[in-house]
Design an enzyme around this catalytic site. Structure first.
Site, PDB file in Angstrom:
ATOM      1  N   GLU B  91       0.807  -1.226   0.000  1.00 23.40           N
ATOM      2  CA  GLU B  91       0.000   0.000   0.000  1.00 23.40           C
ATOM      3  C   GLU B  91       0.831   1.263   0.000  1.00 23.40           C
ATOM      4  OE1 GLU B  91      -0.730  -2.630   1.897  1.00 23.40           O
ATOM      5  OE2 GLU B  91      -2.701  -3.249   1.178  1.00 23.40           O
ATOM      6  N   HIS B 160     -10.427  -5.272  10.726  1.00 26.54           N
ATOM      7  CA  HIS B 160     -11.093  -5.057   9.448  1.00 26.54           C
ATOM      8  C   HIS B 160     -12.428  -4.327   9.577  1.00 26.54           C
ATOM      9  CE1 HIS B 160      -8.157  -8.015   8.056  1.00 26.54           C
ATOM     10  NE2 HIS B 160      -8.494  -7.752   6.819  1.00 26.54           N
TER      11      HIS B 160
HETATM   12  C1  LIG Z   1      -2.233  -4.534   4.297  1.00 27.86           C
HETATM   13  C2  LIG Z   1      -3.231  -5.437   3.697  1.00 27.86           C
HETATM   14  N1  LIG Z   1      -3.521  -5.310   2.393  1.00 27.86           N
HETATM   15  C3  LIG Z   1      -4.429  -6.122   1.833  1.00 27.86           C
HETATM   16  C4  LIG Z   1      -5.066  -7.073   2.555  1.00 27.86           C
HETATM   17  C5  LIG Z   1      -6.107  -7.971   1.912  1.00 27.86           C
HETATM   18  N2  LIG Z   1      -5.521  -9.308   1.763  1.00 27.86           N
HETATM   19  C6  LIG Z   1      -5.746 -10.253   2.676  1.00 27.86           C
HETATM   20  S1  LIG Z   1      -4.934 -11.636   2.326  1.00 27.86           S
HETATM   21  C7  LIG Z   1      -4.288 -11.034   0.915  1.00 27.86           C
HETATM   22  C8  LIG Z   1      -3.406 -11.894   0.073  1.00 27.86           C
HETATM   23  C9  LIG Z   1      -2.164 -12.328   0.780  1.00 27.86           C
HETATM   24  O1  LIG Z   1      -1.485 -13.311   0.053  1.00 27.86           O
HETATM   25  P1  LIG Z   1      -0.228 -14.078   0.609  1.00 27.86           P
HETATM   26  O2  LIG Z   1       0.627 -13.157   1.389  1.00 27.86           O
HETATM   27  O3  LIG Z   1       0.400 -14.799  -0.506  1.00 27.86           O
HETATM   28  O4  LIG Z   1      -0.823 -15.107   1.674  1.00 27.86           O
HETATM   29  P2  LIG Z   1      -1.831 -16.329   1.419  1.00 27.86           P
HETATM   30  O5  LIG Z   1      -3.196 -15.768   1.490  1.00 27.86           O
HETATM   31  O6  LIG Z   1      -1.511 -16.921   0.103  1.00 27.86           O
HETATM   32  O7  LIG Z   1      -1.609 -17.255   2.559  1.00 27.86           O
HETATM   33  C10 LIG Z   1      -4.720  -9.726   0.718  1.00 27.86           C
HETATM   34  C11 LIG Z   1      -4.383  -8.889  -0.427  1.00 27.86           C
HETATM   35  C12 LIG Z   1      -4.758  -7.150   3.933  1.00 27.86           C
HETATM   36  N3  LIG Z   1      -5.386  -8.027   4.745  1.00 27.86           N
HETATM   37  N4  LIG Z   1      -3.833  -6.342   4.467  1.00 27.86           N
END
Ligand SMILES: Cc1ncc(C[n+]2csc(CCOP(=O)(O)OP(=O)(O)O)c2C)c(N)n1
Ligand SMILES: [Mg+2]
Lengths: 396, 361
Positions: B91, B160
């Site tokens: 972000e 959230h």
């Molecule tokens: C700072 C932030 N940005 C966006 C999100 C929304 N979000 C939640 S999980 C996710 C994807 C994360 O992917 P990864 O780090 O590969 O973990 P995985 O879900 O594959 O375990 C996103 C974009 C968030 N929770 N926090």
């Protein structure tokens, strides 16, 4: 399973291992040796062993733990579909070998922090399956009384359960700093996804951890996707184990519990020998969508998911290893599967029947030492009494 | 779930009827055209991208996945990867890049998957976007829109479920919008994209799927709503409800319920949190002599607190028959527990009770 409570756990453990390896058993093997997939190394002269010996007891234990996690997740998914679990629900199915392999290298003083995909970790860190499921249903029997839900579970040496992607990484380095400062000898396993690995604060944490030689094991669980974005579409360098730059790294087959175990033991040794942080990339896969509302098929094919299930499933492949080396029989494993199934089925029922905490707890544990006794409710004349439920496990 | 403006017969208590005065952009239901808030936002971005080459969208999952909440659906297909850009989860990085692009002549729409994650980027919203025009003595414009869902969704717990209305409204240099229905969403997002200043545009996930009646005028490619003007959603003479976003829905429902016992509430939809249309509020209070602010965010230094203070500082104070009351989210982080989550957010009955208490009935 033997539980060891004495301080010199490792000494006892070593003696036991020597004993078991000399035991002769007529029918079943007491231990077996495997060659595991080569590790890839970054800034390391030598890596973990690729020839691994495992005792029958450990094998059964890992198998059980992985099956427990798989079953808990299946139950969680079903509860979500029944609309009893609300909000987000991120399943760990497919990634079990990562957590179980790491946990097997933990000593009493080691900690872990992760993101929101933590139902399995909560169980491994000591919660009963019913406590995990009751957290998901938002009931009092949950690990945090139903206040946290799917994303926010905690326990001893388990710092959550974090919903903000990447934010747990500097926290993990901070937990490592505390370990070093207090001289506990502990290391902190700091977990994040392939998507989270792009957050700036991850690199800030790497830098300070190396600069200050913190006993931190950074673990990038690379399951190929961050929501709908494949790792190739979000990272200029997808060799996550090299992204610590000056921090040594190891690429690990995250679908093989033994590979993860060896790498984790190596990482713990690296840290406690004063070498500072180390980075593991465990390459794995998530079977479900990102969260339950994501069907998980618009950015990858069903064939891809199916292929991983058929050829790389962490449980199936480990089961084959156990059977082919005679560490257990088909019947032994069936019996385990059945016991787990029964326990989880009962846990599901309990998690649905359990009560929610009462409204008296709306303003509970906002402060550890509250200065005001009340919090305002939704209207000025509604006062909610602050209550302490605690007790915090990190303050004595 | 449509709403219609219902004109009530003046009750015994009301003697002046001002209901015929309607603002120009009337929501009078002419046809039975309906639009979801999601489509309103989507069509607003589509219109503005078509109109102005410099407008582009960036954010997590906005392109190939069509948006985490499908607000940018179809835009990647239509405009391609130059103008609809998927970012990594970073972000502060992409918000900074968006602000830089705005400084250098582009018109970015920076989507935060939810505003909870804007906290990762808040330095660029405040220090880079909001203050640059001032610091540069008017030399460097920052025409950018930061948008995404804000406030509490359902069952997603403390990290959230937070309203950032008060947070961003506190900063001079930002314009802060919080739309309620489809007309608001469409007219205000189009205005925000055209505006030369940084705009924080706070949507609500729970309203995305709601359908609201919409007129042909609203669908016009050149339809924009003025930033900084509130809208009177419902006329009434006994008490004023002032709310934004989801709070407007609650206020309208409460007003309906009160109407059955002869209490006519005027409902002001703020639309814009900064600038705050205090004049519309004052004019209403002068007539009703009673006011309740309604928001889902925390009470402490909240939007209601600001409204209350501005009333105190205005002539409206002398027209009050009773103190201002704030109906707000409870002063606690959001619990996951279902029954507690309900208790942590203002409900219709809280507003109804507060109104009765205030009016002494
Ligand atoms: C700072 C932030 N940005 C966006 C999100 C929304 N979000 C939640 S999980 C996710 C994807 C994360 O992917 P990864 O780090 O590969 O973990 P995985 O879900 O594959 O375990 C996103 C974009 C968030 N929770 N926090
Ligand atoms: Mg991932």
């Amino acid at each position: 399973m033997i539980t060891l409570t004495t301080k010199n756990v490792s000494a006892v453990h070593n003696t036991l291992q020597k004993l078991t390896s000399t035991w002769q058993c007529r029918n079943l093997a007491t231990e077996a040796t495997f060659d595991i997939k080569a590790f890839k190394l970054h800034k390391l002269e030598s890596g973990p062993n690729t020839t691994v010996t495992i005792t029958k007891e450990d094998a059964i234990n890992y198998y059980k733990q992985m099956q427990y996690i798989r079953r808990i997740e299946t139950a969680a998914g079903n509860l979500y579909k029944e609309k009893i679990v609300r909000g987000f629900c991120h399943l760990y199915s497919g990634q079990e070998a990562c957590a179980v392999g790491m946990k097997s290298a933990f000593r009493d003083q080691d900690s872990i922090i992760s993101a929101y995909r933590v139902h399995g970790w909560t169980y491994l860190m000591g919660a009963k399956p019913v406590e995990v499921l009751s957290e998901l249903t938002g009931r009092i029997g949950g690990v945090v009384r139903g206040k946290g839900g799917s994303m926010h579970m905690y326990g001893k040496n388990f710092y959550g359960g974090n919903g903000i992607v990447g934010a747990q990484v500097p926290l993990g380095a901070g937990i490592a700093l505390a370990a070093k400062y207090l001289g506990t000898g502990g290391v902190c396993f700091t977990l994040y996804g392939d998507g989270a690995s792009n957050q700036g604060q991850v690199f800030e944490a790497y830098n300070m951890a190396k600069l200050w030689n913190l006993p931190c094991v950074f673990v990038c669980e690379n399951n190929g996707y961050a929501m709908g974005t494949s790792s190739e579409r979000s990272a200029s360098n997808t060799s996550y184990y090299t992204r610590g730059d000056y921090i040594p790294g190891i690429w690990v087959d995250g679908m093989d519990v033994l590979a993860v175990r060896e790498a984790s033991k190596f990482a713990v040794d690296h840290c406690i020998n004063g070498n500072g942080p180390i980075l593991l990339e465990t390459v794995t896969y998530r079977y479900s969508g990102h969260s339950m509302s994501d069907p998980g098929t618009s950015y990858r094919t069903r064939a891809e998911i199916q292929a991983v299930r058929m050829t790389r499933d962490p449980i199936t492949s480990f089961k084959e290893k156990i059977l082919s080396t005679n560490l257990a029989t088909v019947d032994d494993l069936k019996k385990i599967d059945n016991e787990i199934k029964i326990e989880i089925d009962q846990a599901v029922i309990k998690s649905k029947e359990d009560e929610e905490i009462t409204l008296d707890e709306l303003a509970s544990d906002i402060y550890s030492k509250p200065i005001e006794s009340e919090h305002r409710g939704v209207v000025p004349w509604q006062k909610i009494k602050h209550v302490r439920i605690g007790p915090a496990f990190n303050i004595v | 779930m449509a709403f219609t403006i219902s004109f009530h017969k003046p009750s015994a208590l009301t003697n002046t009827v001002k209901i015929l005065k309607r603002s120009l952009n009337t929501t009078r239901v002419l046809a039975n055209k309906q639009m979801t808030v999601r489509d309103a936002l989507n069509s607003a971005m589509d219109d503005e991208m078509e109109r102005d080459e410099r407008v582009f969208i960036l954010g997590e999952e906005v392109a190939m996945y069509d948006g985490a909440y499908k607000v940018s659906r179809g835009l990647y297909k239509k405009y391609g990867e130059k103008r609809v850009i998927d970012t990594p989860i970073t972000e502060i990085g992409f918000a900074g890049i968006a602000v830089g692009a705005a400084m250098a002549g582009l018109r970015p729409i920076c989507e935060f998957m939810t505003f909870n994650f804007s906290l990762q980027a808040i330095d660029h919203v405040i220090n880079s976007a909001a203050k640059t025009f001032y610091m540069s003595a008017g030399l460097v414009n920052v025409p950018i829109v930061f948008r995404g869902p804000n406030g509490a969704a359902a069952g997603v717990a403390a990290q959230h479920s937070q309203c950032f209305g008060a947070w961003y409204s506190q900063c001079p240099g930002l314009k802060v919008i919080s739309p309620y229905n489809s007309e608001d969403a469409r007219g205000l997002l189009k205005a925000a994209i055209r505006d030369p200043d940084p705009v924080v545009f706070l949507e609500n996930e729970l309203l995305y799927g709601n359908q609201y009646p919409i007129t042909d005028e609203v669908l016009d490619k050149d339809f924009v709503l003025p930033i900084g003007k509130a809208k009177i959603e419902r006329k009434g003479d006994h008490i004023t409800f002032v709310a934004h976003s989801k709070g407007v829905e609650l206020a309208l429902d409460a007003a309906k319920e009160l109407s059955s016992v002869g209490i006519e509430a005027e409902v002001i939809n703020l639309r814009s949190l900064r600038p705050l249309d205090i004049n519309t509020i004052i004019q209403s209070v002068v007539r009703t002599n009673h006011i309740i602010s309604i928001e889902q965010g925390w009470p402490y230094a909240g939007i209601g607190s600001e409204i209350s203070a501005q009333i105190m500082e205005s002539e409206a104070f002398y027209h009050l028959d009773a103190p201002v009351i704030r109906v707000t989210g409870a002063d606690v982080p959001m619990p996951y527990t279902k029954s507690l989550e309900i208790a942590a957010l203002p409900q219709i009955n809280n507003i109804v009770d507060a109104a009765k208490k205030l009016l002494g009935v």
